[in-house]
Motif scaffolding. Structure first.
Motif, short mmCIF file in Angstrom:
data_model
loop_
_atom_site.label_atom_id
_atom_site.label_comp_id
_atom_site.label_asym_id
_atom_site.label_seq_id
_atom_site.Cartn_x
_atom_site.Cartn_y
_atom_site.Cartn_z
N UNK A 17 0.81 30.23 -22.21
CA UNK A 17 0.49 30.18 -23.64
C UNK A 17 -1.01 30.00 -23.87
N UNK A 18 -1.64 29.12 -23.09
CA UNK A 18 -3.08 28.91 -23.22
C UNK A 18 -3.86 30.17 -22.87
N UNK A 19 -3.44 30.85 -21.82
CA UNK A 19 -4.14 32.07 -21.40
C UNK A 19 -4.02 33.15 -22.47
N UNK A 20 -2.83 33.34 -23.00
CA UNK A 20 -2.63 34.37 -24.04
C UNK A 20 -3.40 34.01 -25.30
N UNK A 21 -3.37 32.75 -25.69
CA UNK A 21 -4.10 32.32 -26.89
C UNK A 21 -5.60 32.52 -26.71
N UNK A 22 -6.13 32.16 -25.54
CA UNK A 22 -7.56 32.36 -25.27
C UNK A 22 -7.94 33.82 -25.28
N UNK A 23 -7.11 34.65 -24.68
CA UNK A 23 -7.38 36.09 -24.63
C UNK A 23 -7.38 36.70 -26.03
N UNK A 24 -6.38 36.34 -26.85
CA UNK A 24 -6.30 36.86 -28.22
C UNK A 24 -7.48 36.38 -29.05
N UNK A 25 -7.82 35.10 -28.93
CA UNK A 25 -8.94 34.58 -29.74
C UNK A 25 -10.26 35.22 -29.33
N UNK A 26 -10.45 35.48 -28.03
CA UNK A 26 -11.67 36.17 -27.59
C UNK A 26 -11.73 37.58 -28.14
N UNK A 27 -10.63 38.29 -28.10
CA UNK A 27 -10.59 39.66 -28.64
C UNK A 27 -10.88 39.65 -30.14
N UNK A 28 -10.30 38.71 -30.85
CA UNK A 28 -10.53 38.63 -32.30
C UNK A 28 -11.98 38.27 -32.61
N UNK A 29 -12.55 37.35 -31.84
CA UNK A 29 -13.94 36.97 -32.07
C UNK A 29 -14.88 38.13 -31.80
N UNK A 30 -14.60 38.91 -30.76
CA UNK A 30 -15.43 40.08 -30.48
C UNK A 30 -15.29 41.14 -31.56
N UNK A 31 -14.07 41.34 -32.08
CA UNK A 31 -13.87 42.32 -33.14
C UNK A 31 -14.56 41.90 -34.43
N UNK A 32 -14.55 40.59 -34.70
CA UNK A 32 -15.18 40.09 -35.91
C UNK A 32 -16.68 39.90 -35.75
N UNK A 33 -17.18 40.11 -34.51
CA UNK A 33 -18.60 39.96 -34.21
C UNK A 33 -19.09 38.55 -34.55
N UNK A 34 -18.35 37.55 -34.10
CA UNK A 34 -18.65 36.15 -34.37
C UNK A 34 -19.85 35.72 -33.54
N UNK A 35 -20.74 34.91 -34.13
CA UNK A 35 -21.88 34.37 -33.40
C UNK A 35 -21.66 32.90 -33.13
N UNK A 36 -22.26 32.40 -32.05
CA UNK A 36 -22.19 30.98 -31.73
C UNK A 36 -23.04 30.17 -32.70
N UNK A 37 -22.90 28.86 -32.65
CA UNK A 37 -23.65 27.98 -33.54
C UNK A 37 -25.15 28.12 -33.35
N UNK A 38 -25.61 28.44 -32.13
CA UNK A 38 -27.04 28.58 -31.89
C UNK A 38 -27.56 29.98 -32.24
N UNK A 39 -26.70 30.83 -32.80
CA UNK A 39 -27.13 32.16 -33.23
C UNK A 39 -26.92 33.25 -32.21
N UNK A 40 -26.51 32.89 -30.98
CA UNK A 40 -26.27 33.90 -29.94
C UNK A 40 -24.91 34.55 -30.16
N UNK A 41 -24.84 35.80 -29.81
CA UNK A 41 -23.55 36.48 -29.86
C UNK A 41 -22.79 36.16 -28.59
#
Length: 125
Positions: A95-119
């Motif tokens: 469950x943790x692996x699938x959740x992490x994989x999905x959240x990473x894919x969604x963050x990449x699709x949404x082009x989310x940046x980290x708090x320090x401004x890095x992609x």
């Protein structure tokens, strides 16, 4: 008013499941209908928020019946402790692996940046 609405939603789900002879918890159907309604409304109605907030503050109380119910299955737990332990650990890791994989894919699709401004890095895609 919000508690009344949540109660009506629960009992409507229970009635529907009994009529259709579907064996799932009515709360699960009620939560799904509530979630879909909130998606359509694009937010949480204030009445529901005000009713649910105190319930969420004391969420740990809802686990007491489940914990007490373990006493009913103590013989089964004692008979298969390793199988139970490993099934819980393996299902949690999956469950943790699938959740992490999905959240990473969604963050990449949404082009989310980290708090320090890095992609986020695109490693592992």
């Amino acid at each position: 008013m919000g508690l009344f609405f949540l109660g009506v939603l629960f009992f409507a789900a229970k009635y529907l499941l009994l009529q259709l002879k579907i064996n799932i918890p009515p709360a699960l159907l009620g939560i799904a209908v509530l979630f879909c309604g909130m998606l359509l409304m694009k937010g949480i109605p204030k009445v529901i928020f005000n009713a649910a907030n105190p319930l969420l503050a004391h969420m740990s109380l809802f686990f007491i019946p489940a914990i007490i119910a373990i006493v009913n299955f103590i013989d089964l737990i004692a008979a298969f402790p390793l199988a139970l332990f490993f099934s819980i650990v393996v299902s949690t890791l999956i469950s943790l692996a699938i959740t992490g994989w999905i959240s990473q894919r969604l963050m990449n699709k949404l082009n989310v940046t980290h708090a320090n401004g890095d992609k986020p890095s695109s490693k592992g895609n």
